[in-house]
Design a protein around this motif. Structure first.
Motif, mmCIF file in Angstrom:
data_model
loop_
_atom_site.group_PDB
_atom_site.id
_atom_site.type_symbol
_atom_site.label_atom_id
_atom_site.label_comp_id
_atom_site.label_asym_id
_atom_site.label_seq_id
_atom_site.Cartn_x
_atom_site.Cartn_y
_atom_site.Cartn_z
ATOM 1 N N ASN A 13 -11.097 1.093 17.277
ATOM 2 C CA ASN A 13 -11.549 -0.242 16.904
ATOM 3 C C ASN A 13 -12.169 -0.241 15.506
ATOM 4 N N TYR A 14 -12.967 0.767 15.206
ATOM 5 C CA TYR A 14 -13.584 0.911 13.887
ATOM 6 C C TYR A 14 -12.513 0.912 12.788
ATOM 7 N N PHE A 15 -11.497 1.776 12.944
ATOM 8 C CA PHE A 15 -10.476 1.893 11.904
ATOM 9 C C PHE A 15 -9.545 0.685 11.859
ATOM 10 N N SER A 16 -9.205 0.109 12.996
ATOM 11 C CA SER A 16 -8.314 -1.054 12.973
ATOM 12 C C SER A 16 -8.990 -2.249 12.319
ATOM 13 N N ASN A 17 -10.307 -2.388 12.511
ATOM 14 C CA ASN A 17 -11.013 -3.506 11.888
ATOM 15 C C ASN A 17 -11.268 -3.294 10.411
ATOM 16 N N ILE A 18 -11.369 -2.043 9.962
ATOM 17 C CA ILE A 18 -11.422 -1.794 8.513
ATOM 18 C C ILE A 18 -10.083 -2.188 7.900
ATOM 19 N N ALA A 19 -9.000 -1.723 8.516
ATOM 20 C CA ALA A 19 -7.670 -2.027 7.979
ATOM 21 C C ALA A 19 -7.416 -3.536 7.955
ATOM 22 N N ALA A 20 -7.892 -4.247 8.973
ATOM 23 C CA ALA A 20 -7.721 -5.700 9.032
ATOM 24 C C ALA A 20 -8.731 -6.438 8.159
ATOM 25 N N MET A 21 -9.714 -5.680 7.624
ATOM 26 C CA MET A 21 -10.798 -6.251 6.825
ATOM 27 C C MET A 21 -11.498 -7.363 7.603
ATOM 28 N N VAL A 61 -10.272 -5.958 -3.577
ATOM 29 C CA VAL A 61 -9.372 -4.962 -4.161
ATOM 30 C C VAL A 61 -7.994 -4.941 -3.497
ATOM 31 N N PHE A 62 -7.946 -5.130 -2.178
ATOM 32 C CA PHE A 62 -6.701 -4.888 -1.438
ATOM 33 C C PHE A 62 -6.120 -6.144 -0.798
ATOM 34 N N ASN A 63 -4.779 -6.222 -0.838
ATOM 35 C CA ASN A 63 -4.043 -7.201 -0.044
ATOM 36 C C ASN A 63 -3.788 -6.666 1.351
ATOM 37 N N GLN A 64 -3.616 -5.345 1.429
ATOM 38 C CA GLN A 64 -3.237 -4.733 2.701
ATOM 39 C C GLN A 64 -3.822 -3.335 2.792
ATOM 40 N N LEU A 65 -4.275 -2.964 3.974
ATOM 41 C CA LEU A 65 -4.746 -1.615 4.264
ATOM 42 C C LEU A 65 -4.168 -1.160 5.596
ATOM 43 N N TRP A 83 -8.790 11.239 8.556
ATOM 44 C CA TRP A 83 -8.073 9.983 8.409
ATOM 45 C C TRP A 83 -7.358 9.884 7.065
ATOM 46 N N THR A 84 -6.377 9.003 7.032
ATOM 47 C CA THR A 84 -5.692 8.630 5.791
ATOM 48 C C THR A 84 -5.640 7.107 5.745
ATOM 49 N N MET A 85 -5.920 6.576 4.583
ATOM 50 C CA MET A 85 -5.860 5.134 4.369
ATOM 51 C C MET A 85 -4.815 4.876 3.295
ATOM 52 N N GLN A 86 -3.933 3.939 3.577
ATOM 53 C CA GLN A 86 -2.942 3.523 2.587
ATOM 54 C C GLN A 86 -3.167 2.046 2.316
ATOM 55 N N GLY A 87 -3.012 1.675 1.062
ATOM 56 C CA GLY A 87 -3.252 0.281 0.726
ATOM 57 C C GLY A 87 -2.362 -0.218 -0.379
ATOM 58 N N ILE A 88 -2.274 -1.533 -0.436
ATOM 59 C CA ILE A 88 -1.603 -2.229 -1.532
ATOM 60 C C ILE A 88 -2.673 -3.093 -2.186
ATOM 61 N N SER A 89 -2.892 -2.855 -3.471
ATOM 62 C CA SER A 89 -3.949 -3.583 -4.178
ATOM 63 C C SER A 89 -3.500 -4.990 -4.523
ATOM 64 N N LYS A 90 -4.428 -5.784 -4.990
ATOM 65 C CA LYS A 90 -4.138 -7.148 -5.430
ATOM 66 C C LYS A 90 -3.167 -7.153 -6.613
ATOM 67 N N THR A 91 -3.089 -6.011 -7.322
ATOM 68 C CA THR A 91 -2.162 -5.894 -8.452
ATOM 69 C C THR A 91 -0.901 -5.133 -8.064
ATOM 70 N N ASP A 92 -0.628 -5.042 -6.753
ATOM 71 C CA ASP A 92 0.573 -4.408 -6.187
ATOM 72 C C ASP A 92 0.668 -2.907 -6.429
ATOM 73 N N LYS A 93 -0.462 -2.255 -6.616
ATOM 74 C CA LYS A 93 -0.482 -0.790 -6.716
ATOM 75 C C LYS A 93 -0.603 -0.222 -5.313
ATOM 76 N N SER A 94 0.185 0.818 -5.033
ATOM 77 C CA SER A 94 0.070 1.531 -3.765
ATOM 78 C C SER A 94 -0.923 2.669 -3.936
ATOM 79 N N VAL A 95 -1.834 2.796 -2.999
ATOM 80 C CA VAL A 95 -2.805 3.881 -3.040
ATOM 81 C C VAL A 95 -2.842 4.571 -1.685
ATOM 82 N N THR A 96 -3.129 5.856 -1.733
ATOM 83 C CA THR A 96 -3.338 6.647 -0.527
ATOM 84 C C THR A 96 -4.577 7.492 -0.766
#
Length: 129
Positions: A13-21, A61-65, A83-96
């Protein structure tokens, strides 16, 4: 004493709610007096006083995590999660970025303390590249 199944569900629940912001559901995982060292080496944050700022930073910072928990090690009421977090920033950069967070869970099934071992500078470098 809480069960391993309850701890596993709390961590998911902790990680899913971070990803969902999702600030409201994320904060429900924490005890009233909970503190977070994220990352370790920074001053602790009182979750219930500063949680909106944390989630707001993510939303800025992020559109998606997406969070992946690769390993969960439970010992009594303490948990270490790789854990590993992957995201897409507001400027469409992919980060891991990745790390290990150690959780202390109280007897009521709430997170009392988190200690996150990761390097924010590596994430920021990806966002700026």
């Amino acid at each position: 004493m809480i069960t391993q199944e309850e701890i596993t569900n709390l961590i998911a629940n902790y990680f899913s709610n971070i990803a969902a912001m999702n600030a409201e559901d994320w904060i429900e995982n924490f005890a009233e007096e909970a503190v977070s060292y994220d990352p370790v080496g920074e001053p602790p944050t009182k979750i219930h006083e500063n949680f909106l700022a944390f989630i707001s930073q993510l939303k800025t910072v992020f559109n998606q995590l997406e969070a992946t928990t690769e390993h969960i090690f439970i010992a009594g009421n303490e948990v270490a999660v790789k854990w590993t977090m992957q995201g897409i920033s507001k400027t469409d950069k992919s980060v891991t970025f990745e790390g290990i967070t150690v959780f202390e869970i109280n007897n009521f099934g709430k997170i009392q303390t988190t200690r996150a071992y990761w390097n924010p500078a590596l994430m920021l470098a990806q966002l700026r590249s």
